[in-house]
Design a protein around this motif. Structure first.
Motif, PDB file in Angstrom:
ATOM      1  N   GLY A   1       0.812  -1.213   0.000  1.00 17.25           N
ATOM      2  CA  GLY A   1       0.000   0.000   0.000  1.00 17.25           C
ATOM      3  C   GLY A   1       0.847   1.266   0.000  1.00 17.25           C
ATOM      4  N   PHE A   2       2.062   1.169  -0.509  1.00 15.93           N
ATOM      5  CA  PHE A   2       2.932   2.335  -0.626  1.00 15.93           C
ATOM      6  C   PHE A   2       2.987   2.785  -2.084  1.00 15.93           C
ATOM      7  CE2 PHE A   2       5.675   0.258   2.923  1.00 15.93           C
ATOM      8  CZ  PHE A   2       4.719   0.590   3.863  1.00 15.93           C
ATOM      9  N   GLY A   3       2.780   4.078  -2.303  1.00 14.61           N
ATOM     10  CA  GLY A   3       2.873   4.593  -3.666  1.00 14.61           C
ATOM     11  C   GLY A   3       1.572   4.498  -4.444  1.00 14.61           C
ATOM     12  N   VAL A   4       0.448   4.462  -3.741  1.00 12.83           N
ATOM     13  CA  VAL A   4      -0.825   4.267  -4.426  1.00 12.83           C
ATOM     14  C   VAL A   4      -1.407   5.551  -5.024  1.00 12.83           C
ATOM     15  CG1 VAL A   4      -1.449   2.279  -3.009  1.00 12.83           C
ATOM     16  CG2 VAL A   4      -2.169   4.544  -2.307  1.00 12.83           C
ATOM     17  N   LYS A   5      -0.879   6.686  -4.585  1.00 16.53           N
ATOM     18  CA  LYS A   5      -1.459   7.946  -5.067  1.00 16.53           C
ATOM     19  C   LYS A   5      -0.834   8.403  -6.370  1.00 16.53           C
ATOM     20  CE  LYS A   5      -2.704   9.413  -0.575  1.00 16.53           C
ATOM     21  NZ  LYS A   5      -2.367  10.023   0.658  1.00 16.53           N
ATOM     22  N   ASN A   6      -1.428   9.426  -6.924  1.00 16.54           N
ATOM     23  CA  ASN A   6      -0.824  10.111  -8.049  1.00 16.54           C
ATOM     24  C   ASN A   6       0.430  10.799  -7.531  1.00 16.54           C
ATOM     25  OD1 ASN A   6      -0.309  12.849  -9.367  1.00 16.54           O
ATOM     26  ND2 ASN A   6      -1.569  11.808 -10.898  1.00 16.54           N
ATOM     27  N   ALA A   7       1.542  10.559  -8.206  1.00 13.73           N
ATOM     28  CA  ALA A   7       2.830  11.039  -7.693  1.00 13.73           C
ATOM     29  C   ALA A   7       2.881  12.553  -7.551  1.00 13.73           C
ATOM     30  CB  ALA A   7       3.956  10.549  -8.591  1.00 13.73           C
ATOM     31  N   PHE A   8       2.255  13.253  -8.475  1.00 16.91           N
ATOM     32  CA  PHE A   8       2.315  14.710  -8.432  1.00 16.91           C
ATOM     33  C   PHE A   8       1.484  15.253  -7.280  1.00 16.91           C
ATOM     34  CE2 PHE A   8       3.402  13.372 -12.666  1.00 16.91           C
ATOM     35  CZ  PHE A   8       4.571  14.073 -12.888  1.00 16.91           C
ATOM     36  N   GLU A   9       0.322  14.643  -7.068  1.00 15.85           N
ATOM     37  CA  GLU A   9      -0.529  15.083  -5.964  1.00 15.85           C
ATOM     38  C   GLU A   9       0.096  14.770  -4.613  1.00 15.85           C
ATOM     39  OE1 GLU A   9      -4.334  13.300  -6.694  1.00 15.85           O
ATOM     40  OE2 GLU A   9      -4.584  14.439  -8.555  1.00 15.85           O
ATOM     41  N   TYR A  10       0.762  13.642  -4.553  1.00 17.99           N
ATOM     42  CA  TYR A  10       1.417  13.254  -3.297  1.00 17.99           C
ATOM     43  C   TYR A  10       2.366  14.343  -2.815  1.00 17.99           C
ATOM     44  CZ  TYR A  10       4.954  11.077  -0.312  1.00 17.99           C
ATOM     45  OH  TYR A  10       5.848  10.815   0.698  1.00 17.99           O
ATOM     46  N   PHE A  11       3.130  14.898  -3.742  1.00 16.18           N
ATOM     47  CA  PHE A  11       4.125  15.894  -3.360  1.00 16.18           C
ATOM     48  C   PHE A  11       3.528  17.273  -3.093  1.00 16.18           C
ATOM     49  CE2 PHE A  11       7.171  12.872  -5.360  1.00 16.18           C
ATOM     50  CZ  PHE A  11       7.986  12.724  -4.254  1.00 16.18           C
ATOM     51  N   GLN A  12       2.219  17.369  -3.307  1.00 16.03           N
ATOM     52  CA  GLN A  12       1.594  18.671  -3.107  1.00 16.03           C
ATOM     53  C   GLN A  12       0.677  18.693  -1.897  1.00 16.03           C
ATOM     54  OE1 GLN A  12      -0.212  19.494  -6.905  1.00 16.03           O
ATOM     55  NE2 GLN A  12       1.761  19.693  -7.923  1.00 16.03           N
ATOM     56  N   PHE A  13       0.859  17.703  -1.008  1.00 13.02           N
ATOM     57  CA  PHE A  13       0.021  17.588   0.186  1.00 13.02           C
ATOM     58  C   PHE A  13       0.006  18.896   0.992  1.00 13.02           C
ATOM     59  CE2 PHE A  13      -0.535  16.710   4.709  1.00 13.02           C
ATOM     60  CZ  PHE A  13      -1.713  15.978   4.703  1.00 13.02           C
ATOM     61  N   GLY A  14      -1.197  19.377   1.262  1.00 17.96           N
ATOM     62  CA  GLY A  14      -1.329  20.540   2.130  1.00 17.96           C
ATOM     63  C   GLY A  14      -1.127  21.888   1.459  1.00 17.96           C
ATOM     64  N   ILE A  15      -0.969  21.897   0.142  1.00 16.49           N
ATOM     65  CA  ILE A  15      -0.815  23.173  -0.561  1.00 16.49           C
ATOM     66  C   ILE A  15      -2.142  23.491  -1.255  1.00 16.49           C
ATOM     67  CG2 ILE A  15       0.420  24.411  -2.390  1.00 16.49           C
ATOM     68  CD1 ILE A  15       2.435  23.735  -0.386  1.00 16.49           C
ATOM     69  N   ASP A  16      -2.672  24.669  -1.007  1.00 20.23           N
ATOM     70  CA  ASP A  16      -3.976  24.987  -1.593  1.00 20.23           C
ATOM     71  C   ASP A  16      -3.855  25.385  -3.076  1.00 20.23           C
ATOM     72  OD1 ASP A  16      -3.730  27.992  -1.841  1.00 20.23           O
ATOM     73  OD2 ASP A  16      -3.346  27.741   0.310  1.00 20.23           O
ATOM     74  N   GLU A  17      -4.983  25.384  -3.743  1.00 17.25           N
ATOM     75  CA  GLU A  17      -5.018  25.604  -5.192  1.00 17.25           C
ATOM     76  C   GLU A  17      -4.433  26.959  -5.586  1.00 17.25           C
ATOM     77  OE1 GLU A  17      -5.705  23.385  -7.522  1.00 17.25           O
ATOM     78  OE2 GLU A  17      -5.992  21.949  -5.877  1.00 17.25           O
ATOM     79  N   ASP A  18      -4.758  27.953  -4.778  1.00 21.04           N
ATOM     80  CA  ASP A  18      -4.283  29.300  -5.070  1.00 21.04           C
ATOM     81  C   ASP A  18      -2.756  29.343  -5.067  1.00 21.04           C
ATOM     82  OD1 ASP A  18      -4.612  32.129  -5.447  1.00 21.04           O
ATOM     83  OD2 ASP A  18      -3.935  32.346  -3.354  1.00 21.04           O
TER      84      ASP A  18
END
Length: 466
Positions: free
Chosen positions: A399-416
């Motif tokens: 269960g490691f690496g299941v997310k989209n790699a780009f989204e994973y690295f953007q955890f906690g950053i808002d759209e703006d």
RNA sequence: GGUGCCAUCGCCAAGUGGUAAGGCCGCAGCCUGCAAAGCUGCUAUCCCCAGUUCAAAUCUGGGUGGCACCUCCA
């Protein structure tokens, strides 16, 4: 496959009761409060066990109960002036949601105590009929520990001398201080259930035995289930009592294998309400990606006690980052379905009593080799597909690496913020193109100020939250 | 007090008789406009003492130091 049996205190080769089928029962939460890191650890351990068993070709039936009858629940309901069900539903749902966010899959069966009253009273009746239990004048029903010659063998305990002294002091009608309640008579009008023994509530230990009989036990088998699991503190008295009930009330022993996971401590101290250092999963999830928590909590052997601290958590994140960076390098490519040597070795490690640590060593080596090969032979399609297949294997079993790699690295950053960073990157690349490095470095500093790092690659410029 | 577990590089952590995995940190180098990322190389004889053995981090005994359970608890 090998499993450490915490009752026999030895690693045993796993042999299922039925060909290629496994029944697993794990003690689940009492739903009166938020789940803490210890609940997460236990859920993760048995989630992984299920995945490893499945990878070994077993059809796993995994049951984890929800304890929704309990004094603590009633207390909370009275305090908050709410209905019992309102409380239990709320925390059950929260439990499911939080477990899902750390990648824990739902068990095959999730029996609730409130839905198994009949099975419980049946089991009590059997125990009374076979002289292993007795009712007192007050209406309580106790298990008669003296009637069970095997009692305390599971937890390797010896009857204590001063137990007999306590008997004098105790006002209880128990025959023996070690006897435990199967049914507690309740005289007031709070929460009671009808039974042949009068109004009352079932004992906690009884619940698990009853659920196992109802949902998992095969009538003629030597053991009710293949594996019974839970936290290390459950061995005594909970599992000891469960085992006694099942042994005396049915024609089989409770479990062939017993597995107990170690405890989670916080900065070297036991987590407990009285110490005020309970670390709730929902709070941890506000600060950290669920998968980072999953990786961290699973990175140490499940039997060891785990010392939670943010420094080690950060180290785990760095390690998980490497999986995702490799995933980014191979973004958009299809996988090759041929199993690789790596996958074989990884399964071998995990099948040895879930040796995640040596599995992680294999993963890190695989990542290094893959990066090295990609650095030198970037267009090698077969190799790329093999690596993607390996990553996919890791996703499934760990269960490691299941997310989209780009989204994973953007955890906690808002759209703006994201779009502002992207704008700055465009400007920086323009400056770089014009070889105006003074300007590009200044723009980079602006980007870094958002708490992210950036990296220029052949595919373009990417950023990651630090 | 009873029962049991543990002690491996600065930190995290595998390894249960055959001569110390892996990660983080650190140092050097390659790559890069500079960085970041990635890659390469370097870094421990396993708490102490005694014993068993051709051979021990791994087994035995003794110490020291941690921890858990014995009460609801994952």
């Amino acid at each position: 496959m090998f499993i450490y049996d915490s009752v026999q205190k030895t690693k045993r080769e796993f042999k299922s009761l039925q060909e290629k089928k496994v029944s697993l029962y794990v003690c689940g939460p009492t739903v009166y409060d938020d789940a803490h890191l210890g609940h997460a650890k236990s859920a993760l351990v048995f989630d992984l066990l299920t995945r490893v068993l499945t990878a070994n070709g077993y059809d796993v039936t995994y049951a984890r109960n929800i304890t929704d009858i309990d004094d603590k629940i009633i207390k909370k309901a009275l305090e908050q002036k709410k209905d019992i069900k309102e409380i239990t539903d709320f925390y059950t749902e929260a439990f499911h949601k939080e477990m899902a966010s750390i990648g824990v899959e739902r068990p095959t069966i999730e029996p609730k105590a409130t839905e198994s009253l009949e099975t419980m009273t049946e089991l009590i009746q059997k125990l009374i009929d076979s002289n292993h239990a007795y009712a007192t004048a007050e209406g309580d029903v106790y298990f008669d520990t003296a009637s069970d010659s095997e009692y305390l063998k599971l937890s390797s305990r010896v009857q204590e001398e001063d137990d007999k002294v306590q008997r004098v002091e105790s006002s209880s009608l128990k025959k023996n201080p070690a006897d435990f309640a199967l049914w507690k008579s309740v005289k007031d009008n709070t929460v009671t259930f009808d039974s042949p023994f009068g109004k009352g509530r079932p004992g906690w230990h009884l619940e698990c035995s009853a659920m196992i009989e109802k949902h998992l036990a095969k009538p003629d088998a030597e053991y009710a289930v293949d594996i019974h699991g839970g936290g290390a503190d459950l061995l005594f008295p909970h599992h000891e009592n469960e085992a006694a009930q099942t042994r005396c009330g049915t024609n089989h022993a409770l479990a062939n294998y017993w597995m107990h996971n170690g405890f989670v401590n916080i900065d070297g101290e036991k987590m407990s309400k009285s110490l005020g250092n309970s670390f709730f999963l929902k709070d941890a999830l506000k600060e950290y990606d669920g998968e980072v928590l999953r990786f961290y909590l699973l990175s140490t052997h499940y039997r060891s006690n785990f010392n939670f601290n943010t420094e080690d958590l950060a180290t785990s994140k760095k390690r998980l980052d490497k999986i995702y960076r490799l995933k980014k390098r191979l973004f958009g490519l299809a996988e090759n379905c041929e199993p690789t040597k790596f996958q074989e070795h990884l399964l071998e490690s995990l099948s040895d009593d879930m040796n995640v640590s040596s599995g992680l060593a294999l993963i890190d080596e695989m990542i290094s080799h893959a990066n090295e090969a990609l650095d030198t032979a970037g267009k090698h399609k077969v190799l790329k597909r093999e690596v993607i297949s390996n990553l996919s294997y890791i996703e499934n079993i760990l269960g490691f690496g299941v997310k989209n790699a780009f989204e994973y690295f953007q955890f906690g950053i808002d759209e703006d913020t994201k779009s502002r960073i992207d704008d700055l990157i465009v400007k920086r690349n323009e400056a770089k193109k014009e070889k105006n490095f003074e300007a590009s470095d200044k723009l980079r500093d602006e980007i870094l100020a958002f708490g992210v790092s950036i990296m220029d690659t052949a595919q373009g410029t990417f950023w990651e939250k630090v």
